[in-house]
Design an enzyme around this catalytic site. Sequence first.
Site, short mmCIF file in Angstrom:
data_model
loop_
_atom_site.label_atom_id
_atom_site.label_comp_id
_atom_site.label_asym_id
_atom_site.label_seq_id
_atom_site.Cartn_x
_atom_site.Cartn_y
_atom_site.Cartn_z
CG ASN A 136 -8.16 6.03 -5.13
OD1 ASN A 136 -8.86 5.19 -4.70
ND2 ASN A 136 -8.23 7.42 -4.59
CB THR A 154 -5.68 0.35 -6.99
OG1 THR A 154 -6.63 1.14 -7.50
CG2 THR A 154 -5.33 0.56 -5.64
CB THR A 158 -9.02 -1.39 -8.36
OG1 THR A 158 -9.07 -0.09 -7.54
CG2 THR A 158 -8.21 -2.56 -7.39
N GLY A 215 -13.34 -2.12 -7.69
CA GLY A 215 -14.70 -2.03 -7.30
C GLY A 215 -14.83 -1.12 -6.33
N GLY A 216 -13.62 -0.35 -5.94
CA GLY A 216 -13.63 0.56 -4.69
C GLY A 216 -14.32 0.15 -3.54
CB SER A 239 -6.85 -0.45 0.82
OG SER A 239 -7.30 -1.27 -0.40
CB SER A 240 -12.11 -1.59 -0.13
OG SER A 240 -12.71 -0.57 0.38
CG ASP A 246 -8.51 5.03 -0.83
OD1 ASP A 246 -9.71 5.41 -1.08
OD2 ASP A 246 -8.23 4.05 -1.16
NE ARG A 306 -4.48 1.57 0.55
CZ ARG A 306 -4.99 2.01 -0.21
NH1 ARG A 306 -4.85 1.88 -1.61
NH2 ARG A 306 -5.96 2.64 -0.01
#
Length: 579
Positions: free
Chosen positions: A393, A391, A373, A464-465, A444-445, A415, A100
Amino acid sequence: MKIFARSLLLVLFLAPLAWAADGDAPLATRPDGAAIASGHHLATEAGMEILAQGGNAFDAAVAVSSTLAVVEPISSGLGGGGFFLLHDARTGKELMLDARETAPAAATPEQFLDRDGELDRDRSVNGPWSAGIPGLPAALAKLAEEHGRLPLATSLAPAIRVASEGFPVYARMARGYASRREVMERYPGTREVYLRNGKPIAEGDIFRQPELAKTLKLLANKGFDGFYRGQNARLLLKGVKQAGGRWTAEELAGYQVKVREPITFDYRGWKITTASPPSSGGIALASMLQILEGWDLNAMDEARRTHLVVEAMRRAYRDRTFFLGDPDFVDIPQRVLTSGDYAQGLRATIHPEKATPSDLLSGKPTPLEDEETTHFSIIDAEGNRVGGTQTVNLLYGSGLIPAGTGVLLNNEMDDFALKPGTPNAFGVMGYEANAPKAGKRMLSSMTPTFMDNGQKVVVLGTPGGSRIITMVLLGILGYDAGLDAQQVAALPRYHHQWLPDTISAESGAFSAGVASQLRAMGHEVDLPGDSAEGGRGSSHVWGNLQTVEWDRKANVLRGGSDPRNPVGSAAVKAMAATP
């Protein structure tokens, strides 16, 4: 549910993979081949090329990831980051590489407020202030050095070739550029890459990136130092400074990939292994699935099953808002949030026939997102597994390419909870746990996930955020219901994230009757173009789920590539395992 007619399962080499199976047959200990699913066929082919050269799943992951960084600039790149979930078949060990992005020291919350103290949306999603220190190049180097069998230069060769020779621009790439053109053309380095004789890229153009190829060669030859120190680092720092931002050489050279212990839990006989913080996905999945384990969802009608799934989503996303952040900076009550006892308590608050209203409705629609992503899934002939989600973003990240690098920088700073209680671009909020600090990783997702019930092994994930987690949830439920990889990849999708208090859904997810039943239970249902019934109109399709499965009983590999994405592919190839 709507059944998607298009199938994008690309079988490059389809050999007879199954041996005769009957009730007494032993379970296979190794797959009879390898399977890769990714968001672009060139990346899938790159992974297969490296496997054919004697590489393992981790070498293939370097090839797939780096090639996606070349061919999906709309979704990921060397200027971004990601999570890599790994399973070593020899040792049985599983871990997550956390690549990340991190916050620059200069990027304090105050830097993202306008004169009135409100969040400056342009600064949070566009240009140098929106960009965190990239993590993906460091992850590629670490994957090759500590887990791969081949030199990094070998595994990066396909990406370098594609960057140099080019590839045809596809529709969503051109469409995404059109939507971000004003921002991207602010910066000379970006204009140099994306404009040809003053004209922007168009579908069918051959898109070559010689500067990105040069950066990849530096990474291939010098590893970590080729990106984070020396010539490339100087160009990155110069480009960020010229655009008005503030990074330091120490921040670049000091970036580290973190090795995290994945989150594991059981669901109806499946061992689920998934992403740990700073991903919010694993904790949310553990909560949702353990809530839902109290009901036999497969025996229910669609409306009641959806109601219960939504109520589990609602509760998990509320906890996400208040408790989750970078575990190196925040004391996360992970043991409690992932415990069966906690899930049982949440389950007891769910009315089986009535929606639970979310507190403090934000009144904000869930933003549309289906192209940012990317994810890939790999199982090799030794049984090694990789699930990678990466990603930059939003579409094309920050829009900024520092001149001479070809590296499109992320806009992951959005984020963070840049202003507590203010929704970000995906409509999700955060507070102190996810506030920016120097070196901190934003929540993060991204949720790469493994499933294993002894007879079947699965790797899955999706972009998919904020909807990534719920799409992975629906994929897990689909596998548990007996669907195969391609059926899971094509499943219609719906989502609830606590606030706004709305079920959003893509086209075909619900029949009119099911939507009516859900509304009668007290849910607000937002269907695409459904303004006549009060909906704000969700995006018609979401995500880009990529999944592979290994049926150990029949020793059959299958891949599923999302039919929503015309350039994605899943490949299955017979190949011998390396002793």
